[in-house]
Design an enzyme around this catalytic site. Structure first.
Site, PDB file in Angstrom:
ATOM      1  N   HIS A 242       0.850  -1.200   0.000  1.00 56.75           N
ATOM      2  CA  HIS A 242       0.000   0.000   0.000  1.00 56.75           C
ATOM      3  C   HIS A 242       0.883   1.246   0.000  1.00 56.75           C
ATOM      4  O   HIS A 242       1.807   1.345   0.804  1.00 56.75           O
ATOM      5  CB  HIS A 242      -0.896  -0.023   1.238  1.00 56.75           C
ATOM      6  CG  HIS A 242      -2.011   0.955   1.196  1.00 56.75           C
ATOM      7  ND1 HIS A 242      -2.216   1.888   2.180  1.00 56.75           N
ATOM      8  CD2 HIS A 242      -2.992   1.146   0.282  1.00 56.75           C
ATOM      9  CE1 HIS A 242      -3.285   2.598   1.881  1.00 56.75           C
ATOM     10  NE2 HIS A 242      -3.771   2.181   0.732  1.00 56.75           N
ATOM     11  N   ASP A 246      -4.758   5.473   4.395  1.00 57.38           N
ATOM     12  CA  ASP A 246      -6.209   5.507   4.272  1.00 57.38           C
ATOM     13  C   ASP A 246      -6.836   6.108   5.525  1.00 57.38           C
ATOM     14  O   ASP A 246      -6.405   5.833   6.656  1.00 57.38           O
ATOM     15  CB  ASP A 246      -6.764   4.097   4.053  1.00 57.38           C
ATOM     16  CG  ASP A 246      -6.511   3.597   2.633  1.00 57.38           C
ATOM     17  OD1 ASP A 246      -6.024   4.391   1.805  1.00 57.38           O
ATOM     18  OD2 ASP A 246      -6.785   2.412   2.369  1.00 57.38           O
ATOM     19  N   HIS A 321     -13.791   5.577   2.240  1.00 61.67           N
ATOM     20  CA  HIS A 321     -12.555   6.044   2.860  1.00 61.67           C
ATOM     21  C   HIS A 321     -11.850   7.006   1.910  1.00 61.67           C
ATOM     22  O   HIS A 321     -12.209   7.111   0.735  1.00 61.67           O
ATOM     23  CB  HIS A 321     -11.615   4.884   3.220  1.00 61.67           C
ATOM     24  CG  HIS A 321     -10.948   4.243   2.037  1.00 61.67           C
ATOM     25  ND1 HIS A 321     -11.608   3.403   1.154  1.00 61.67           N
ATOM     26  CD2 HIS A 321      -9.666   4.314   1.563  1.00 61.67           C
ATOM     27  CE1 HIS A 321     -10.772   2.972   0.227  1.00 61.67           C
ATOM     28  NE2 HIS A 321      -9.580   3.523   0.440  1.00 61.67           N
ATOM     29  N   HIS A 323      -8.195   7.671   0.284  1.00 60.61           N
ATOM     30  CA  HIS A 323      -6.810   7.226   0.082  1.00 60.61           C
ATOM     31  C   HIS A 323      -5.987   8.484  -0.173  1.00 60.61           C
ATOM     32  O   HIS A 323      -6.188   9.185  -1.158  1.00 60.61           O
ATOM     33  CB  HIS A 323      -6.717   6.287  -1.124  1.00 60.61           C
ATOM     34  CG  HIS A 323      -5.299   5.931  -1.462  1.00 60.61           C
ATOM     35  ND1 HIS A 323      -4.636   4.876  -0.880  1.00 60.61           N
ATOM     36  CD2 HIS A 323      -4.412   6.506  -2.317  1.00 60.61           C
ATOM     37  CE1 HIS A 323      -3.401   4.803  -1.365  1.00 60.61           C
ATOM     38  NE2 HIS A 323      -3.243   5.798  -2.245  1.00 60.61           N
TER      39      HIS A 323
END
Length: 350
Positions: A242, A246, A321, A323
């Site tokens: 990732h 987030d 959410h 990012h």
């Protein structure tokens, strides 16, 4: 010349998921693709109304608790005064009984004849009279204090009851606004998802400019949040690691530019869904992805804290959410850890 530490990373890293093969379509004009009825603006308005209703409700609850505590305190003081009044009455009764036992029921002349020391008798009589006056005065003061406390307690209890009723009304209003907000949020998300699926980005939703003045010049991308997937974490939905941070927030939450800069990209159609990329004067770029709407256009200048979009769950996302990513170029594959990057600019996340 760019600092060597800002050169693009050699190994591209996929964000949030494998990027879809389709190229993003050009941004649509303002009002196209179902956003012309002001749904994004409605969500923003309801978002602010819900926040204001929550603040008013919380303030009402605090004030009601204060008034209830005040009423209870008056009741405790009144009970104490009643106990003191009872003790003083008992003391006066003891004085009366003692006077009777010492001949208080006989005429003064007879008592002076029977007593061997008239001066002592007079002095005793004077002391007793003074004691009676003192007890009587104390009884009067205690009774007045008890009546005053009873009145104050009644007023505090009445104020508490009024506040309790008002707080109950605010709770109903708060639930109604939150219900409308939740419905509008999912309508906004549905339209955004349909727009992305059709390969056409929604146009900018024009909202009143919202800016947060910061002495440091930098802010967090959202106000109230819960941190979820962090930079470098692994997961089945990501090709490697990732590459952002987030922020778990409800749909429609205002997204803020973390610092002043210029919008270099508004796009959709890949794993990021609806996204905005902002270039900053220090050479870094920030990305805001999985949005439900945007409020800016490419080339537009933004200030720190300005609303640039609303959160959603577009693209390769399992739930609402934001990012947030920091890059050394506008392109994916050049990300750096955003948490220490913001920390260096005085913005702590927690």
């Amino acid at each position: 010349m760019r600092s060597p530490r800002r050169r693009p990373l050699l190994v591209p890293v996929l964000l949030c998921a494998a990027v879809l093969a389709a190229r993003p379509a050009p941004a649509a004009a303002d009002g196209e693709h179902g956003f012309g009825d002001g749904l994004g603006a409605q969500v923003a308005r309801l978002y602010e109304e819900a926040a204001a209703a929550s603040q008013e409700y919380d303030a009402g609850r605090r004030e009601a608790e204060t008034q209830r505590a005040r009423a209870q305190r008056y009741e405790e003081l009144r009970a104490r005064e009643l106990r003191e009044l009872g003790r003083l009455r008992a003391d006066l009764g003891r004085f009366a009984r003692a006077q009777y036992r010492d001949g208080g029921g006989l005429p003064m002349a007879v008592r002076m004849v029977l007593d061997g020391d008239p001066d002592r008798l007079m002095r005793g009589q004077h002391v007793l009279a003074q004691a009676n006056l003192a007890v009587g005065s104390a009884l009067g003061k205690r009774r007045a204090a008890e009546e005053r406390l009873a009145a104050d307690g009644a007023r505090a209890a009445s104020a508490w009851q009024v506040l309790e009723r008002r707080t109950a009304e605010l709770a109903v209003l708060k639930r109604e606004i939150e219900g409308k907000l939740e419905e509008a949020r999912w309508r906004l998300q549905g339209r955004a998802a349909a727009s992305v699926a059709a390969g056409a980005c929604p146009g900018a939703v024009r909202l009143p400019r919202r800016a947060v003045h910061s002495a440091r010049g930098w802010v967090a991308p959202v106000e109230d949040y819960r941190l979820s997937a962090s930079f470098g974490s692994g997961g089945a939905r990501w090709a490697r690691r990732h590459t952002g941070q987030d922020f778990a927030v409800p749909i429609g939450t205002p997204v803020r530019a973390v610092g002043a800069g210029r919008v270099v990209r508004v796009a959709c159609g890949d794993g990021f869904g609806v996204q905005v990329v902002v270039g900053h004067p220090d050479g870094y770029f920030t990305q805001y992805a999985h949005l439900a709407s945007v409020t800016v256009d490419p080339g537009e200048r933004v200030s720190a804290g300005q609303w640039i979009g609303q959160t959603g769950s577009t693209g390769n996302s399992t739930g609402p959410h934001l990012h947030f990513e920091v890059r050394v170029t506008p392109e994916m594959g050049s990300a750096v850890d955003p948490v220490p990057w913001l920390g260096e600019r005085g913005v702590g996340l927690g």
